[in-house]
Design a protein around this motif. Structure first.
Motif, PDB file in Angstrom:
ATOM      1  N   UNK A  44       0.968  -1.301   0.051  1.00 38.64           N
ATOM      2  CA  UNK A  44      -0.152   0.050  -0.110  1.00 38.64           C
ATOM      3  C   UNK A  44       0.914   1.279  -0.065  1.00 38.64           C
ATOM      4  N   UNK A  45       0.392   2.091  -0.338  1.00 31.65           N
ATOM      5  CA  UNK A  45       1.113   3.610  -0.449  1.00 31.65           C
ATOM      6  C   UNK A  45       0.963   4.335   0.937  1.00 31.65           C
ATOM      7  N   UNK A  46       2.219   5.149   0.897  1.00 31.84           N
ATOM      8  CA  UNK A  46       2.326   6.050   2.208  1.00 31.84           C
ATOM      9  C   UNK A  46       1.766   5.435   3.322  1.00 31.84           C
ATOM     10  N   UNK A  47       2.265   4.103   3.654  1.00 31.77           N
ATOM     11  CA  UNK A  47       1.869   3.722   5.019  1.00 31.77           C
ATOM     12  C   UNK A  47       0.439   3.616   5.487  1.00 31.77           C
ATOM     13  N   UNK A  48      -0.657   3.704   4.471  1.00 30.46           N
ATOM     14  CA  UNK A  48      -1.884   3.839   4.602  1.00 30.46           C
ATOM     15  C   UNK A  48      -2.579   2.758   4.076  1.00 30.46           C
ATOM     16  N   UNK A  49      -3.141   1.845   4.724  1.00 32.53           N
ATOM     17  CA  UNK A  49      -3.711   0.588   4.187  1.00 32.53           C
ATOM     18  C   UNK A  49      -5.098   0.984   3.634  1.00 32.53           C
ATOM     19  N   UNK A  50      -5.535   2.169   3.507  1.00 28.65           N
ATOM     20  CA  UNK A  50      -6.796   2.438   2.799  1.00 28.65           C
ATOM     21  C   UNK A  50      -6.282   2.698   1.490  1.00 28.65           C
ATOM     22  N   UNK A  51      -4.854   2.833   1.476  1.00 27.64           N
ATOM     23  CA  UNK A  51      -4.302   2.976  -0.129  1.00 27.64           C
ATOM     24  C   UNK A  51      -3.770   1.800  -0.818  1.00 27.64           C
ATOM     25  N   UNK A  52      -4.557   0.625  -0.725  1.00 24.12           N
ATOM     26  CA  UNK A  52      -4.143  -0.628  -0.877  1.00 24.12           C
ATOM     27  C   UNK A  52      -3.691  -0.594  -2.704  1.00 24.12           C
ATOM     28  N   UNK A  53      -2.527  -1.248  -2.862  1.00 23.55           N
ATOM     29  CA  UNK A  53      -2.036  -1.239  -4.018  1.00 23.55           C
ATOM     30  C   UNK A  53      -2.305  -2.782  -4.687  1.00 23.55           C
ATOM     31  N   UNK A  54      -1.775  -3.763  -3.914  1.00 21.57           N
ATOM     32  CA  UNK A  54      -2.034  -5.176  -4.375  1.00 21.57           C
ATOM     33  C   UNK A  54      -2.005  -6.089  -3.190  1.00 21.57           C
ATOM     34  N   UNK A  55      -2.262  -7.359  -3.116  1.00 24.06           N
ATOM     35  CA  UNK A  55      -2.247  -8.284  -2.146  1.00 24.06           C
ATOM     36  C   UNK A  55      -2.062  -9.578  -2.858  1.00 24.06           C
ATOM     37  N   UNK A  56      -1.387 -10.569  -2.127  1.00 25.60           N
ATOM     38  CA  UNK A  56      -0.964 -11.687  -2.714  1.00 25.60           C
ATOM     39  C   UNK A  56      -1.074 -12.856  -1.780  1.00 25.60           C
ATOM     40  N   UNK A  57      -1.462 -13.969  -1.727  1.00 17.27           N
ATOM     41  CA  UNK A  57      -1.555 -15.013  -0.923  1.00 17.27           C
ATOM     42  C   UNK A  57      -0.205 -15.801  -0.760  1.00 17.27           C
ATOM     43  N   UNK A  58       0.151 -15.940   0.668  1.00 12.95           N
ATOM     44  CA  UNK A  58       1.555 -16.618   0.875  1.00 12.95           C
ATOM     45  C   UNK A  58       1.405 -17.840   1.590  1.00 12.95           C
ATOM     46  N   UNK A  59       2.064 -18.830   1.467  1.00  8.93           N
ATOM     47  CA  UNK A  59       1.881 -20.203   2.236  1.00  8.93           C
ATOM     48  C   UNK A  59       2.970 -20.141   2.975  1.00  8.93           C
ATOM     49  N   UNK A  60       2.996 -20.125   4.531  1.00  6.88           N
ATOM     50  CA  UNK A  60       4.169 -20.754   5.174  1.00  6.88           C
ATOM     51  C   UNK A  60       3.758 -22.143   5.843  1.00  6.88           C
ATOM     52  N   UNK A  61       4.785 -22.933   5.487  1.00  7.89           N
ATOM     53  CA  UNK A  61       4.782 -24.531   5.949  1.00  7.89           C
ATOM     54  C   UNK A  61       5.499 -25.056   7.141  1.00  7.89           C
ATOM     55  N   UNK A 116      -0.486 -24.456   8.660  1.00  4.43           N
ATOM     56  CA  UNK A 116      -0.272 -25.301   7.404  1.00  4.43           C
ATOM     57  C   UNK A 116       0.827 -26.190   7.868  1.00  4.43           C
ATOM     58  N   UNK A 117       0.467 -27.670   7.951  1.00  5.62           N
ATOM     59  CA  UNK A 117       1.309 -28.625   8.529  1.00  5.62           C
ATOM     60  C   UNK A 117       1.918 -29.533   7.372  1.00  5.62           C
ATOM     61  N   UNK A 118       1.437 -29.338   6.134  1.00  2.42           N
ATOM     62  CA  UNK A 118       1.553 -30.319   5.027  1.00  2.42           C
ATOM     63  C   UNK A 118       1.451 -29.778   3.688  1.00  2.42           C
ATOM     64  N   UNK A 119       2.318 -30.043   2.752  1.00  6.63           N
ATOM     65  CA  UNK A 119       2.150 -29.538   1.213  1.00  6.63           C
ATOM     66  C   UNK A 119       2.596 -30.395   0.471  1.00  6.63           C
ATOM     67  N   UNK A 120       1.922 -30.775  -0.653  1.00  4.27           N
ATOM     68  CA  UNK A 120       2.547 -31.486  -1.644  1.00  4.27           C
ATOM     69  C   UNK A 120       1.931 -31.131  -3.071  1.00  4.27           C
ATOM     70  N   UNK A 121       2.717 -31.421  -4.053  1.00  4.26           N
ATOM     71  CA  UNK A 121       2.420 -31.010  -5.526  1.00  4.26           C
ATOM     72  C   UNK A 121       2.797 -32.163  -6.252  1.00  4.26           C
ATOM     73  N   UNK A 122       1.585 -32.516  -7.128  1.00  5.98           N
ATOM     74  CA  UNK A 122       1.663 -33.639  -8.210  1.00  5.98           C
ATOM     75  C   UNK A 122       1.079 -33.425  -9.226  1.00  5.98           C
ATOM     76  N   UNK A 123       1.724 -33.930 -10.326  1.00  7.30           N
ATOM     77  CA  UNK A 123       1.273 -33.956 -11.803  1.00  7.30           C
ATOM     78  C   UNK A 123       0.798 -35.236 -12.484  1.00  7.30           C
ATOM     79  N   UNK A 124      -0.406 -34.995 -13.319  1.00 10.10           N
ATOM     80  CA  UNK A 124      -0.939 -35.961 -13.862  1.00 10.10           C
ATOM     81  C   UNK A 124      -0.272 -36.754 -14.725  1.00 10.10           C
ATOM     82  N   UNK A 125       0.794 -36.140 -15.366  1.00  9.55           N
ATOM     83  CA  UNK A 125       1.608 -37.035 -16.369  1.00  9.55           C
ATOM     84  C   UNK A 125       3.094 -37.408 -15.837  1.00  9.55           C
TER      85      UNK A 125
END
Length: 418
Positions: A139-156, A407-416
């Motif tokens: 966000x801009x100028x330390x003001x969360x009412x001026x939000x620029x972007x948000x992203x989801x973060x996963x901490x395992x 978040x206590x577990x994370x796995x990634x798998x592929x169909x191929x």
């Protein structure tokens, strides 16, 4: 019946779902472009890091307004369903509550001028104490009412082991179109009094939270193992391989490009896209919905990759009175809004002009039906059990007497790739 409690599906969103949720991946300023967020070990990877390790996530974005801005950032702990955990910052942050974003570089040799910003987390000023879901806010100028972007973060904070497999759907009607995921979670060492209350499993296809399935109870409990293999759950439309175009160079036509026009701005006209609802699967290469900023004509795509107006044309067999056509991919967070909506031209084709940075982009088309008030990507793209897809599996645990989900577990798998 043991079924998943909640199925968030792009195919079943209503018009209300088009609004931006505060704890989702959002861009709130149209001058902000090319937002990337991934584990810094590999470009485009899922933004998950191990708690207490040296792993970091990288946030990168461009501001087309140029110059430098007073951007600040922080992270907030969230529960399994991406609501605020309502914890004090002292409970989940090790140091400061927010910090200024100082790392930026001006573009070089481009027609479109921009400022490129980067941030790595955790760092000396912002670092999480707890495992779980976090929303990163800029966000801009330390003001969360001026939000620029948000992203989801996963901490395992890994405390369980996962075993998972994929295959065609067991259903007779869906065997040719769907993919089934079965998995087992071993929670040896955890204090689990009631698996249905203490453990949740969230499964995503190609990191799309909109199509994720939240499993709230296992099919069977076998000792310390939870089995999720009922025939009615975790059955996904295989969908199709994503469409793709390549603008790594603006000097000659490459994949899916009809012509390039360079004037006061870069203009790229793509070949017309057909509807792909054929019952037969055709193998094509894609990046599972991702995009990559790349520039073969320069040395550092972060600052010397240029922007171009990309002209899409889609020969959809639907009228505007029936509904609307949207274009989505990771590049726009799969958002259905006024920025992703196509308009129908006099020739009957649907068109849109997107201003995108040089690179390789995956995308697909979505149909929103006025009558049913539902959106569906399979209408134009088709669905096949052979489609190559990545699946991400996240296991959440609420410790006894705790007020947050870990978040206590994370796995990634592929169909191929087995």
């Amino acid at each position: 019946m043991r079924k998943h409690l909640c199925l968030f599906v792009l195919l079943l969103v209503t018009i209300k779902g088009f609004a931006q949720a505060p704890y989702d991946n959002n861009v709130y300023n149209t001058s902000i472009k090319s937002v990337e967020f991934y584990n810094s070990k590999k470009q485009g990877s899922f933004p998950v890091i191990n708690l207490g390790s040296d792993e970091k996530v990288l946030l990168a974005f461009d501001d087309l307004r140029g110059g430098s801005r007073n951007y600040y950032y922080t992270i907030e702990h969230c529960d399994t369903r991406w609501n605020s955990s309502n914890l004090s910052t002292a409970e989940y942050l090790q140091s400061f509550t927010d910090d200024r974003l100082y790392t930026y570089t001006y573009s070089s040799g481009t027609i479109q001028k921009y400022t490129h910003y980067e941030l790595k987390l955790p760092n000396n000023n912002i670092a999480p104490k707890l495992a779980g879901n976090y929303i990163l806010k800029v966000y801009e100028d330390g003001d969360q009412s001026k939000m620029v972007l948000t992203r989801r973060l996963y901490v395992l904070g890994k405390k369980v082991t996962i075993a998972a497999t994929t295959g065609p759907s067991p259903g007779t009607e869906t065997r040719q179109t769907n993919q089934k995921v079965n998995f087992t979670v071993d929670y040896t060492g955890l204090q689990v009094q009631n698996p249905s209350n203490d453990i949740r499993a969230f499964l995503m296809q190609n990191a799309r939270t909109q199509t994720g399935i939240l499993n709230t109870q296992p099919t069977y409990v076998r000792g310390t193992q939870l089995l999720y293999n009922d025939v009615t759950i975790n059955d996904f439309p295989g969908r199709n391989e994503f469409r793709l175009f390549d603008t790594r160079t603006l000097k000659l036509n490459s994949q899916h490009i009809a012509r390039i026009i360079k004037d006061t701005a870069n203009n790229v006209v793509l070949l017309t896209d057909p509807v792909r609802d054929s019952p037969n699967y055709i193998l094509t290469y894609d990046n599972d919905g991702k995009f990559f900023v790349l520039n073969q004509d320069g040395t550092d795509p972060r600052i010397d990759a240029d922007y171009a107006h990309i002209y899409f044309s889609f020969a959809a067999n639907k009228s505007e009175s029936e509904g609307s056509v949207y274009i989505v991919g990771q590049f726009n967070d799969y958002k259905l809004d006024e920025h992703s909506k196509l308009t129908r031209g006099e020739n009957g084709k649907y068109n849109i002009n997107l201003f995108l940075k040089q690179g390789v982009y995956d995308y697909e088309y979505v149909w929103y039906d006025n009558k049913t008030k539902r959106a569906n990507d399979i209408t134009f793209e088709g669905s096949h059990f052979e489609t190559e897809n990545d699946y991400q599996l996240l296991i959440y645990y609420r410790p006894p007497t705790a007020r947050w989900d870990e978040l206590v577990g994370f796995g990634e798998l592929n169909t191929v790739k087995k």
